[in-house]
Design an enzyme around this catalytic site. Sequence first.
Site, PDB file in Angstrom:
ATOM      1  N   HIS A 206     -68.364   4.767 -86.012  1.00 40.56           N
ATOM      2  CA  HIS A 206     -68.225   3.826 -84.897  1.00 40.56           C
ATOM      3  C   HIS A 206     -68.176   4.465 -83.513  1.00 40.56           C
ATOM      4  O   HIS A 206     -68.158   3.762 -82.517  1.00 40.56           O
ATOM      5  CB  HIS A 206     -66.962   2.969 -85.066  1.00 40.56           C
TER       6      HIS A 206
HETATM    7  N1  UDP Z   1     -59.406   1.567 -90.997  1.00 41.90           N
HETATM    8  C1  UDP Z   1     -59.106   0.395 -91.687  1.00 41.90           C
HETATM    9  N2  UDP Z   1     -60.148  -0.362 -92.164  1.00 41.90           N
HETATM   10  C2  UDP Z   1     -61.449  -0.009 -91.987  1.00 41.90           C
HETATM   11  C3  UDP Z   1     -61.746   1.199 -91.285  1.00 41.90           C
HETATM   12  C4  UDP Z   1     -60.692   1.956 -90.788  1.00 41.90           C
HETATM   13  O1  UDP Z   1     -57.928   0.054 -91.879  1.00 41.90           O
HETATM   14  O2  UDP Z   1     -62.336  -0.752 -92.431  1.00 41.90           O
HETATM   15  C5  UDP Z   1     -58.291   2.370 -90.468  1.00 41.90           C
HETATM   16  C6  UDP Z   1     -58.295   3.808 -90.889  1.00 41.90           C
HETATM   17  O3  UDP Z   1     -57.673   3.978 -92.142  1.00 41.90           O
HETATM   18  C7  UDP Z   1     -57.525   4.486 -89.768  1.00 41.90           C
HETATM   19  C8  UDP Z   1     -57.884   3.649 -88.576  1.00 41.90           C
HETATM   20  O4  UDP Z   1     -58.386   2.424 -89.066  1.00 41.90           O
HETATM   21  O5  UDP Z   1     -56.134   4.415 -89.970  1.00 41.90           O
HETATM   22  C9  UDP Z   1     -58.914   4.380 -87.781  1.00 41.90           C
HETATM   23  O6  UDP Z   1     -59.416   3.576 -86.841  1.00 41.90           O
HETATM   24  P1  UDP Z   1     -60.827   3.871 -86.144  1.00 41.90           P
HETATM   25  O7  UDP Z   1     -61.656   4.712 -87.033  1.00 41.90           O
HETATM   26  O8  UDP Z   1     -61.336   2.562 -85.692  1.00 41.90           O
HETATM   27  O9  UDP Z   1     -60.385   4.641 -84.820  1.00 41.90           O
HETATM   28  P2  UDP Z   1     -60.119   6.162 -84.452  1.00 41.90           P
HETATM   29  O10 UDP Z   1     -59.112   6.715 -85.410  1.00 41.90           O
HETATM   30  O11 UDP Z   1     -61.415   6.886 -84.485  1.00 41.90           O
HETATM   31  O12 UDP Z   1     -59.572   6.089 -83.069  1.00 41.90           O
END
Ligand code: UDP
Length: 360
Positions: A206
Site C-alpha cells: 500500500h
Molecule cells: N492489518 C490488518 N488487516 C489488513 C492489513 C493489515 O489488520 O488487512 C494490520 C497489520 O497487521 C498491522 C497494521 O494493519 O498491524 C499495518 O497497517 P498498514 O500496513 O496499513 O500501515 P503501516 O504499518 O505501513 O503504517
Amino acid sequence: MKLVTVLGARPQFIKAAPVSRSLSATNGVREILVHTGQHFDDNMSKVFFDELGIPKPKYNLGVGGGTHGQNTGRMLEGIEPVLLYERPDWVLVYGDTDSTLAGALAAVKLHIPVAHVEAGLRSFNRHMPEEINRVLTDHAADLLLAPTPTAVENLRREGLPEARVRWVGDVMYDAALHFGRLADRASTALERLGLEPRGYVLATVHRAENTDDPARLEAVFEGLSRVAAELPVALPLHPRTRKALERLGWLERSRERLQLIEPVGYLDMVALEKNARLIATDSGGVQKEAYFFGVPCVTLRDETEWVELVEAGWNLLAPPRDAETVARAIRAHLDARGRPIEAYGDGRAAERIVTELTER
Ligand code: UDP
C-alpha cells in the site's frame, strides 16, 4: 488527568489498543478520542474498534479522500476547536500519518503538551509522506516515546533534548502478544480462505512509492504472481492499491493469479501472519509482526525504518525494480530464520507510556 488522542488510520488503531487499555486501568485518567476520518471504510476502521476494545471516539471529523495538503488542513481546522473545548493535559499521537502531524501541530500552537508514540523512526527518504510527518511531529512534540534504541539515536542526532526522549519499547509488540493469543481461538481466517498452515505467502502492498509508480506496482504484482505459480499468495487489498490496479486495468489479471481478499480485521490478520510460510510487504507494522511471530519477511521497498529486522536476518529488502527481483527474493528467503531482537522491549511498552504521561 485528561488526554486527547488523535488518530485516524488503521495502524494507529492497533497501536492505540494496548495504550488505551493501560490508560483505562489507571485511576484518575480520562482519554478522549478524536477520529480524523482518514480511514473510514468499515474494514479499515470500525472492525478495529469492535475487536480491539478501543474507546469509541467522542469526535469524528470525517476528513478523508483529499490530497495530503487538503486532509492535513481540514484536520487542523477540526482538531483545534476540540482542543480549545476539552483543554486536555496531553495530546497523544501515533506513528506517521497526516492525522499524527495535524494532531501535534494543532496542540503545540495551543501550548498543549504533545506525546508522540513511535518517535524517532527514520527511513531517510524524504519522498515518503510518512517521513515528513515523522520529522515534523518529533520536532513539535514534548515527549518522544521511542520504540527502539535506533529511534532514540536518530532523535539525538537531530539535536532533540535527551530529557524529552524515552525508550519505552514497541506498542505493536504489546498488541501482537495480546491479540496473537486471542487470534488462535477467535480467528477462522485460514479455514475460510482454504489455506494450510505454512502453505502460503501472505502479502500486503500500500505504500505510495509502490502504488503510484506503475513500473514498481507491476514488478510487485508480477513478482508475486510468479511465486503464486508455486505457492498460494493471499493478499488483503488496501483501498489505495485496489484503486491503482483498477486504474491500470490490472485488477482482474491479478485476481486470477493471487488470492486477493478484502482488508481483514486484526485478529484475522494476525492469524494469517502467524501461519504464513513467508510475508512479503511494504508495510511498516507487518514487517515487525512477521518477526514477532517468527515468520521470515521480504520487504518490498528500497529501505526500512526497522533496520534491526534486516540486521538480525529476519527481513530481506527487495526493492521492486522488476518482477524477477521480487520473485527471487521471496524464493530465496522462504525458510530464513534470524537472531532474536531485544530492541522492541518486553511487551510492556504501553505501561511505560502511561507511567511517563502520568508522572511528568
Ligand atoms: N492489518 C490488518 N488487516 C489488513 C492489513 C493489515 O489488520 O488487512 C494490520 C497489520 O497487521 C498491522 C497494521 O494493519 O498491524 C499495518 O497497517 P498498514 O500496513 O496499513 O500501515 P503501516 O504499518 O505501513 O503504517
